[in-house]
Scaffold this active site. Structure first.
Site, PDB file in Angstrom:
ATOM      1  N   HIS A  72     -15.334 -36.906 104.755  1.00 28.46           N
ATOM      2  CA  HIS A  72     -16.204 -36.250 105.566  1.00 28.46           C
ATOM      3  C   HIS A  72     -17.438 -35.723 104.791  1.00 28.46           C
ATOM      4  CE1 HIS A  72     -13.682 -33.319 108.420  1.00 28.46           C
ATOM      5  NE2 HIS A  72     -13.351 -34.827 108.488  1.00 28.46           N
ATOM      6  N   TYR A 199     -16.604 -23.608 108.861  1.00 29.25           N
ATOM      7  CA  TYR A 199     -16.382 -22.268 108.163  1.00 29.25           C
ATOM      8  C   TYR A 199     -17.169 -21.189 109.152  1.00 29.25           C
ATOM      9  CZ  TYR A 199     -14.496 -24.713 104.088  1.00 29.25           C
ATOM     10  OH  TYR A 199     -13.749 -25.490 103.170  1.00 29.25           O
ATOM     11  N   PRO A 291      -8.609 -19.744  99.019  1.00 27.19           N
ATOM     12  CA  PRO A 291      -8.948 -21.092  99.558  1.00 27.19           C
ATOM     13  C   PRO A 291     -10.173 -21.458  99.975  1.00 27.19           C
ATOM     14  CG  PRO A 291      -7.467 -19.750 100.999  1.00 27.19           C
ATOM     15  CD  PRO A 291      -7.655 -18.919  99.714  1.00 27.19           C
ATOM     16  N   LYS A 295     -10.590 -25.310  96.582  1.00 29.47           N
ATOM     17  CA  LYS A 295     -10.656 -25.928  95.200  1.00 29.47           C
ATOM     18  C   LYS A 295      -9.419 -25.882  94.420  1.00 29.47           C
ATOM     19  CE  LYS A 295     -14.901 -26.995  94.940  1.00 29.47           C
ATOM     20  NZ  LYS A 295     -14.591 -28.274  95.441  1.00 29.47           N
ATOM     21  N   TYR A 383     -18.979 -27.906  96.354  1.00 31.58           N
ATOM     22  CA  TYR A 383     -18.036 -28.280  97.378  1.00 31.58           C
ATOM     23  C   TYR A 383     -17.366 -29.733  97.245  1.00 31.58           C
ATOM     24  CZ  TYR A 383     -15.341 -27.911 101.708  1.00 31.58           C
ATOM     25  OH  TYR A 383     -14.244 -28.051 102.511  1.00 31.58           O
TER      26      TYR A 383
HETATM   27  P1  RFL Z   1       2.365 -25.589  93.130  1.00 35.55           P
HETATM   28  O1  RFL Z   1       2.029 -26.441  94.502  1.00 35.55           O
HETATM   29  O2  RFL Z   1       2.822 -24.101  93.511  1.00 35.55           O
HETATM   30  O3  RFL Z   1       3.741 -26.266  92.890  1.00 35.55           O
HETATM   31  C1  RFL Z   1       4.421 -25.647  91.684  1.00 35.55           C
HETATM   32  C2  RFL Z   1       5.941 -26.184  91.825  1.00 35.55           C
HETATM   33  O4  RFL Z   1       6.670 -25.540  90.703  1.00 35.55           O
HETATM   34  C3  RFL Z   1       7.930 -25.102  91.227  1.00 35.55           C
HETATM   35  N1  RFL Z   1       8.421 -24.173  90.430  1.00 35.55           N
HETATM   36  C4  RFL Z   1       9.416 -24.195  89.556  1.00 35.55           C
HETATM   37  N2  RFL Z   1      10.288 -25.426  88.979  1.00 35.55           N
HETATM   38  C5  RFL Z   1      11.166 -25.149  88.315  1.00 35.55           C
HETATM   39  N3  RFL Z   1      11.321 -23.998  87.413  1.00 35.55           N
HETATM   40  C6  RFL Z   1      10.494 -22.893  87.986  1.00 35.55           C
HETATM   41  N4  RFL Z   1      10.829 -21.833  87.051  1.00 35.55           N
HETATM   42  C7  RFL Z   1       9.682 -22.907  88.893  1.00 35.55           C
HETATM   43  N5  RFL Z   1       8.818 -22.094  89.286  1.00 35.55           N
HETATM   44  C8  RFL Z   1       8.023 -22.933  90.237  1.00 35.55           C
HETATM   45  C9  RFL Z   1       7.612 -24.755  92.716  1.00 35.55           C
HETATM   46  O5  RFL Z   1       8.939 -24.976  93.499  1.00 35.55           O
HETATM   47  C10 RFL Z   1       6.560 -25.737  93.282  1.00 35.55           C
HETATM   48  O6  RFL Z   1       7.273 -26.874  93.596  1.00 35.55           O
HETATM   49  O7  RFL Z   1       1.575 -25.810  92.110  1.00 35.55           O
HETATM   50  P2  RFL Z   1       0.379 -27.054  91.519  1.00 35.55           P
HETATM   51  O8  RFL Z   1       1.254 -28.401  91.641  1.00 35.55           O
HETATM   52  O9  RFL Z   1      -0.364 -26.573  90.510  1.00 35.55           O
HETATM   53  O10 RFL Z   1      -0.519 -27.368  92.902  1.00 35.55           O
HETATM   54  C11 RFL Z   1      -1.276 -26.533  93.254  1.00 35.55           C
HETATM   55  C12 RFL Z   1      -1.722 -26.510  94.968  1.00 35.55           C
HETATM   56  O11 RFL Z   1      -0.475 -26.199  95.411  1.00 35.55           O
HETATM   57  C13 RFL Z   1      -2.688 -25.300  95.195  1.00 35.55           C
HETATM   58  O12 RFL Z   1      -3.934 -25.279  94.285  1.00 35.55           O
HETATM   59  C14 RFL Z   1      -3.427 -25.581  96.608  1.00 35.55           C
HETATM   60  O13 RFL Z   1      -2.434 -25.644  97.519  1.00 35.55           O
HETATM   61  C15 RFL Z   1      -4.332 -24.385  97.006  1.00 35.55           C
HETATM   62  N6  RFL Z   1      -5.312 -24.861  98.286  1.00 35.55           N
HETATM   63  C16 RFL Z   1      -5.980 -25.627  98.568  1.00 35.55           C
HETATM   64  N7  RFL Z   1      -6.313 -26.374  97.289  1.00 35.55           N
HETATM   65  C17 RFL Z   1      -7.403 -27.106  97.541  1.00 35.55           C
HETATM   66  O14 RFL Z   1      -7.847 -28.009  96.706  1.00 35.55           O
HETATM   67  N8  RFL Z   1      -7.916 -27.592  98.745  1.00 35.55           N
HETATM   68  C18 RFL Z   1      -7.559 -26.743  99.963  1.00 35.55           C
HETATM   69  O15 RFL Z   1      -7.904 -27.243 101.094  1.00 35.55           O
HETATM   70  C19 RFL Z   1      -6.430 -25.993  99.823  1.00 35.55           C
HETATM   71  N9  RFL Z   1      -6.164 -25.064 100.764  1.00 35.55           N
HETATM   72  C20 RFL Z   1      -4.465 -23.740  99.378  1.00 35.55           C
HETATM   73  C21 RFL Z   1      -5.197 -24.117 100.471  1.00 35.55           C
HETATM   74  C22 RFL Z   1      -3.611 -22.950  99.197  1.00 35.55           C
HETATM   75  C23 RFL Z   1      -3.102 -22.241 100.312  1.00 35.55           C
HETATM   76  N10 RFL Z   1      -2.184 -21.336 100.171  1.00 35.55           N
HETATM   77  C24 RFL Z   1      -0.985 -21.253 100.942  1.00 35.55           C
HETATM   78  C25 RFL Z   1      -2.117 -20.693  98.839  1.00 35.55           C
HETATM   79  C26 RFL Z   1      -4.827 -23.631 101.764  1.00 35.55           C
HETATM   80  C27 RFL Z   1      -3.916 -22.571 101.598  1.00 35.55           C
HETATM   81  C28 RFL Z   1      -3.540 -21.613 102.715  1.00 35.55           C
HETATM   82  C1  PHB Z   2      -7.211 -26.788 105.017  1.00 36.17           C
HETATM   83  O1  PHB Z   2      -7.305 -27.587 105.888  1.00 36.17           O
HETATM   84  O2  PHB Z   2      -5.921 -26.253 104.890  1.00 36.17           O
HETATM   85  C2  PHB Z   2      -8.335 -26.185 104.175  1.00 36.17           C
HETATM   86  C3  PHB Z   2      -9.527 -26.516 104.504  1.00 36.17           C
HETATM   87  C4  PHB Z   2     -10.387 -26.163 103.628  1.00 36.17           C
HETATM   88  C5  PHB Z   2     -10.240 -25.018 103.072  1.00 36.17           C
HETATM   89  C6  PHB Z   2      -9.024 -24.417 102.852  1.00 36.17           C
HETATM   90  C7  PHB Z   2      -8.118 -24.958 103.793  1.00 36.17           C
HETATM   91  O3  PHB Z   2     -11.423 -24.542 102.344  1.00 36.17           O
END
Ligand code: RFL
Ligand code: PHB
Length: 388
Positions: A72, A199, A291, A295, A383
């Site tokens: 993109h 957005y 989110p 980032k 971004y």
């Molecule tokens: P995770 O993915 O939470 O993984 C942590 C893992 O640790 C396990 N765990 C344990 N294991 C053993 N013992 C324990 N005591 C434990 N406690 C926990 C868990 O089961 C899990 O498997 O952290 P990690 O690896 O640091 O990854 C981070 C990302 O998941 C997170 O930052 C992103 O998903 C955030 N996020 C987005 N980030 C982006 O860069 N671009 C995006 O477009 C974006 N969109 C989003 C998002 C997060 C969202 N939510 C649901 C918060 C959109 C959403 C809606």
């Molecule tokens: C997503 O595709 O889940 C998504 C994309 C952009 C954002 C947050 C989530 O800023």
């Protein structure tokens, strides 16, 4: 059991670090509380910075991403019926990549399995011992208690994990901001409404149109923290989304049954430092962003980049400097991502206690972004991702 680096958490941070280190001959064990299917069932991020893409290649897991992801070169900001495009390519020469966190995680699990990587699932009662001396980790799994002796422990266990809590309160400083709303997300097997992300801010609150592939769309609407996904039928979701999009977009929107629906609260959070003795924190274990700026996963990747290089330098060159610098370097970049995510959240959401003055400030900020090339360049630089 003995390993060089014990990694708590088998999400994207833990898996990426394990895979990168393995390829340099450094031994790791990953402890994951859930099952592989559970981790892959969480629908989260969709947007990768090029720094993340480069790390995937370095980890030897770029092939499917290269074949299936979308590049993109820009994104659309909408407000009411007005829209403008911010062209990342023109402003920065760079772009972002659309490839879901689920796919990233699946590729990493497959690669770890193919290389015989040691991932222990369904672990309980993980405890980190002697983090400032010679560390070891204890845990329960398969009906028994186990112990791993190691040089270093890396906490990649997300916001609710145990690693951060291991650092004494006297050492740890936490910074937090909770926002008074959440995001309701829906995944549907429908073609994306537009070829770039949209957005959108509206009188009824924020909405986002994103995607995973040509027939998989991801949409979000700002919702109340008191809502539960069950309060929202698919029809109610689509109606509300349409009301928050410019008419010409809403008319084109293809709706269908949701295949996933969930609510995420919005939070900014940072813990300092990200190292305590021989324990390091990475990703959501150390920091959370709302989110809005996409980032979260990308900031996890920059932590992994710094720590991976520090560990390689330590094990291969007998030089601990990269590890000494880890916390400061990671935090310097984290705070800039925090600022951008906070700013973008403030720019685009409706706040319950927003005054008429606050609203005017939002409108002026948006108008400036629409009209000013320098402002668009600053947006685009943040971004696509600040340099590592
Ligand atoms: P995770 O993915 O939470 O993984 C942590 C893992 O640790 C396990 N765990 C344990 N294991 C053993 N013992 C324990 N005591 C434990 N406690 C926990 C868990 O089961 C899990 O498997 O952290 P990690 O690896 O640091 O990854 C981070 C990302 O998941 C997170 O930052 C992103 O998903 C955030 N996020 C987005 N980030 C982006 O860069 N671009 C995006 O477009 C974006 N969109 C989003 C998002 C997060 C969202 N939510 C649901 C918060 C959109 C959403 C809606
Ligand atoms: C997503 O595709 O889940 C998504 C994309 C952009 C954002 C947050 C989530 O800023």
């Amino acid at each position: 059991m003995r390993t060089q680096v014990a990694i708590i958490g088998g999400g994207p941070s833990g898996l990426l670090l394990s895979q990168l280190l393995h390829r340099k001959g450094i031994d790791t064990v990953v402890l994951e509380r859930k099952t592989r299917d559970y981790v892959l069932g969480r629908i989260r991020a969709g947007i990768l910075e090029t720094g993340f893409v480069d790390l995937m290649h370095e980890a030897g897991v770029g092939a499917r991403m290269d074949a299936e992801s979308f590049v993109h070169d820009g994104a659309v900001i909408a407000c009411g019926n007005a829209m403008f495009d911010i062209n990342f390519k023109r402003r920065t020469g760079s772009h972002v990549v659309v490839y879901g966190q689920t796919e990233v995680t699946r590729d990493l699990y497959d690669a770890r399995e193919a290389m015989g990587g040691n991932i222990v699932f369904n672990t309980e009662n993980v405890v980190i011992h002697d983090a400032t001396a010679t560390p070891y980790v204890t845990y329960d799994a398969d009906g028994g208690s186990h112990r791993i002796d190691c040089d270093y422990v890396v906490g990649c266990d997300g916001f609710h994990g145990v690693s951060r809590q291991t650092i004494p309160r006297t050492v740890r400083r936490e910074y937090e901001k909770a926002y008074p709303f959440g995001w309701l997300g829906v995944l549907s097997e429908t073609p994306p409404v537009h070829d770039e992300l949209i957005y959108s801010c509206s009188d009824r609150g924020f909405a986002l149109c994103s995607m995973r592939n040509a027939n998989l769309s991801r949409y979000y609407v700002q919702c109340s923290l008191d809502d539960s996904p069950d309060d929202w039928s698919d029809a109610q979701f689509w109606d509300e989304l349409k009301r928050r999009l410019p008419e010409e977009i809403a008319e084109r929107l293809v709706t269908g049954p949701s295949i996933e629906k969930s609510i995420a609260p919005l939070r900014s959070f940072v813990t300092e430092p990200m190292r305590w003795g021989n324990l390091f924190l990475c990703g959501d274990a150390a920091h959370i962003v709302p989110p809005t700026g996409a980032k979260g996963l990308n900031t996890a990747a920059s932590d992994i980049h710094y720590l991976y290089n520090g560990l390689v330098r330590f094990y291969l060159d007998d030089d601990a400097q990269g590890l000494e610098e880890y916390s400061a370097k990671a935090l310097a970049r984290v705070w800039k991502a925090e600022r951008f995510s906070w700013w973008m959240t403030n720019l685009l959401h409706r706040f319950p206690d927003q005054t008429a003055f606050d609203l005017k400030m939002q409108q002026a900020d948006l108008a400036f972004l629409r009209e000013n090339e320098a402002a668009q360049q600053v947006f685009a630089q943040n971004y696509v991702g600040l340099p590592y």
